[in-house]
Scaffold this active site. Structure first.
Site, short mmCIF file in Angstrom:
data_model
loop_
_atom_site.label_atom_id
_atom_site.label_comp_id
_atom_site.label_asym_id
_atom_site.label_seq_id
_atom_site.Cartn_x
_atom_site.Cartn_y
_atom_site.Cartn_z
CB THR A 176 -23.09 -28.79 -15.75
OG1 THR A 176 -23.55 -27.91 -14.71
CG2 THR A 176 -21.85 -28.21 -16.40
CB ALA A 214 -20.70 -24.60 -17.69
CE LYS A 218 -16.59 -22.52 -7.42
NZ LYS A 218 -15.80 -23.74 -7.64
CG ASP A 270 -18.82 -37.28 -7.61
OD1 ASP A 270 -18.58 -36.39 -8.46
OD2 ASP A 270 -19.87 -37.33 -6.94
CG ASP A 321 -17.90 -35.49 2.00
OD1 ASP A 321 -17.67 -34.42 1.38
OD2 ASP A 321 -18.63 -35.56 3.00
CB VAL A 322 -13.85 -32.59 -1.30
CG1 VAL A 322 -13.52 -33.37 -2.56
CG2 VAL A 322 -15.04 -31.67 -1.50
CG ASN A 342 -14.86 -30.10 -11.28
OD1 ASN A 342 -15.10 -29.09 -11.94
ND2 ASN A 342 -15.77 -31.06 -11.08
CE1 TYR A 402 -20.27 -21.92 -6.93
CE2 TYR A 402 -20.48 -19.97 -8.31
CZ TYR A 402 -20.09 -21.28 -8.15
OH TYR A 402 -19.51 -21.97 -9.19
N1 LIG Z 1 -22.05 -25.12 -14.15
C1 LIG Z 1 -21.63 -23.87 -14.09
O1 LIG Z 1 -22.27 -22.93 -14.63
C2 LIG Z 1 -20.35 -23.52 -13.38
C3 LIG Z 1 -19.78 -22.26 -13.62
C4 LIG Z 1 -18.60 -21.93 -12.99
C5 LIG Z 1 -17.98 -22.84 -12.14
N2 LIG Z 1 -18.57 -24.07 -11.92
C6 LIG Z 1 -17.87 -24.97 -11.01
O2 LIG Z 1 -17.62 -26.18 -11.69
C7 LIG Z 1 -17.55 -27.24 -10.75
C8 LIG Z 1 -18.42 -28.39 -11.23
O3 LIG Z 1 -19.72 -27.90 -11.46
P1 LIG Z 1 -20.78 -28.66 -12.38
O4 LIG Z 1 -21.64 -27.61 -12.98
O5 LIG Z 1 -20.09 -29.64 -13.24
O6 LIG Z 1 -21.65 -29.37 -11.22
P2 LIG Z 1 -22.37 -30.80 -11.11
O7 LIG Z 1 -23.32 -30.62 -9.97
O8 LIG Z 1 -22.87 -31.25 -12.44
O9 LIG Z 1 -21.18 -31.76 -10.65
C9 LIG Z 1 -20.56 -31.60 -9.41
C10 LIG Z 1 -20.04 -32.94 -8.93
O10 LIG Z 1 -19.36 -32.73 -7.68
C11 LIG Z 1 -19.75 -33.75 -6.79
N3 LIG Z 1 -19.63 -33.29 -5.41
C12 LIG Z 1 -20.37 -32.35 -4.78
N4 LIG Z 1 -20.00 -32.25 -3.49
C13 LIG Z 1 -18.99 -33.12 -3.31
C14 LIG Z 1 -18.20 -33.50 -2.21
N5 LIG Z 1 -18.40 -32.95 -0.98
N6 LIG Z 1 -17.24 -34.43 -2.37
C15 LIG Z 1 -17.05 -35.02 -3.58
N7 LIG Z 1 -17.77 -34.73 -4.67
C16 LIG Z 1 -18.74 -33.79 -4.53
C17 LIG Z 1 -21.20 -34.08 -7.15
O11 LIG Z 1 -21.56 -35.37 -6.67
C18 LIG Z 1 -21.16 -33.97 -8.67
O12 LIG Z 1 -20.83 -35.21 -9.27
C19 LIG Z 1 -17.96 -26.65 -9.40
O13 LIG Z 1 -16.80 -26.36 -8.65
C20 LIG Z 1 -18.67 -25.36 -9.78
O14 LIG Z 1 -18.60 -24.40 -8.77
C21 LIG Z 1 -19.73 -24.44 -12.52
#
Ligand SMILES: NC(=O)c1ccc[n+]([C@@H]2O[C@H](COP(=O)([O-])OP(=O)(O)OC[C@H]3O[C@@H](n4cnc5c(N)ncnc54)[C@H](O)[C@@H]3O)[C@@H](O)[C@H]2O)c1
Length: 252
Positions: free
Chosen positions: A180, A178, A149, A37, A53-54, A80, A145
């Site tokens: 989060t 979700a 996806k 992360d 950093d991805v 993720n 976005y």
């Molecule tokens: N929350 C939702 O409603 C939802 C719905 C569908 C899909 N998603 C997908 O789920 C995944 C996680 O989302 P979440 O809601 O848990 O988000 P979140 O923001 O709570 O967590 C995301 C994490 O990714 C890390 N991150 C961001 N950019 C990064 C990078 N360049 N390198 C390494 N780490 C990095 C952040 O530091 C954070 O810890 C994402 O891919 C998002 O698109 C989320």
């Protein structure tokens, strides 16, 4: 459950939300788990926290190799990490388009590319990508976005085809909205957070947001031996948002 005993997993974006819930679930089920992360400071034991950093190839390669060394190999990769963007095609400039596609799509390419030599040595290799309902349903104000996806969905299928004969399964999960920290940030920024939350809940036929743990359970299933015959699949965890067409409550 201890179905993941002996397996080694890497979860990107594993310091928050769906990624953290996934890392915890995999560890509870017996896997040794490394979290990659941007900011892994708060990641709890026994998870191995690595900064990466991805969006940066050298950073990803170093972290993936460090994870493989510390865990003794890699069997499971959960791609993720992702970032959001709001707006129609008129609202995001080229720099934002490049940034979000770079993190959300090329980020998965970088991590998978770095992990493949390790996955090839595994007898239980699986990749799970976090995709989204935005890949399969047209959502307002999510042009960039959704494009990212949609690419993740197609990439998942292509990767599944490329690596099936190497014994590496590739699937994705498609969460609905979700609960989060990401969504909390969106709600905090809304003019009327309560009304915004109600609108998001109402959009999902189950009438509530998906939990991070529910998405994590789906990822753990796809990553584990119970899914040994499952590859090239998108598993929706969306409260019925993609598949159901309900009549308005008053007319049901
Ligand atoms: N929350 C939702 O409603 C939802 C719905 C569908 C899909 N998603 C997908 O789920 C995944 C996680 O989302 P979440 O809601 O848990 O988000 P979140 O923001 O709570 O967590 C995301 C994490 O990714 C890390 N991150 C961001 N950019 C990064 C990078 N360049 N390198 C390494 N780490 C990095 C952040 O530091 C954070 O810890 C994402 O891919 C998002 O698109 C989320």
């Amino acid at each position: 459950m201890t179905d993941l005993e002996g397996l080694r997993a890497v979860v990107t974006g594993g310091a928050s939300g769906i990624g953290l819930a996934t890392a915890r679930t995999l560890a509870e089920r017996g896997a040794a788990v490394a979290v990659l992360d941007l900011d892994p400071a708060g990641v709890p034991e026994p998870l191995l926290a690595l900064t990466a950093d991805v969006g940066d190839d050298a950073s990803v390669r170093a972290a993936v190799d460090a994870a493989a060394e510390r865990l003794g190999g890699i069997d499971i990769l959960v791609n993720n990490a992702g970032i959001g963007a709001a707006g129609t095609v008129e609202d995001n400039d080229d720099e934002q388009w490049h940034r979000v596609l770079d993190v959300n799509v090329v980020g998965m390419v970088r991590t998978t590319r770095a992990a493949l030599p390790h996955l090839r040595r595994s007898t239980h290799a699986a990749v799970v990508n976090t995709c989204s309902i935005a890949a399969t349903a047209g959502l307002p104000q999510r042009a960039l976005y959704s494009a990212s996806k949609g690419a993740v969905l197609s990439l998942t299928l292509a990767m599944a085809a490329d690596h099936v004969r190497e014994g590496i399964r590739v699937n994705c999960v498609n969460p609905g909205t979700a609960d989060t920290p990401w969504v909390s940030r969106l709600l905090d920024a809304a003019e009327d957070p309560r009304a915004e939350r109600a609108a998001l809940e109402g959009r999902q036929p189950l009438g509530r947001l998906v939990t991070a743990e529910e998405v994590a359970a789906a990822i753990a299933y796809l990553a584990g031996p119970a899914a040994a015959s499952v590859t090239g699949t998108a598993l929706a965890v969306d409260g019925g948002m993609q598949g159901l067409r309900l009549r308005p409550a008053a007319h049901s």
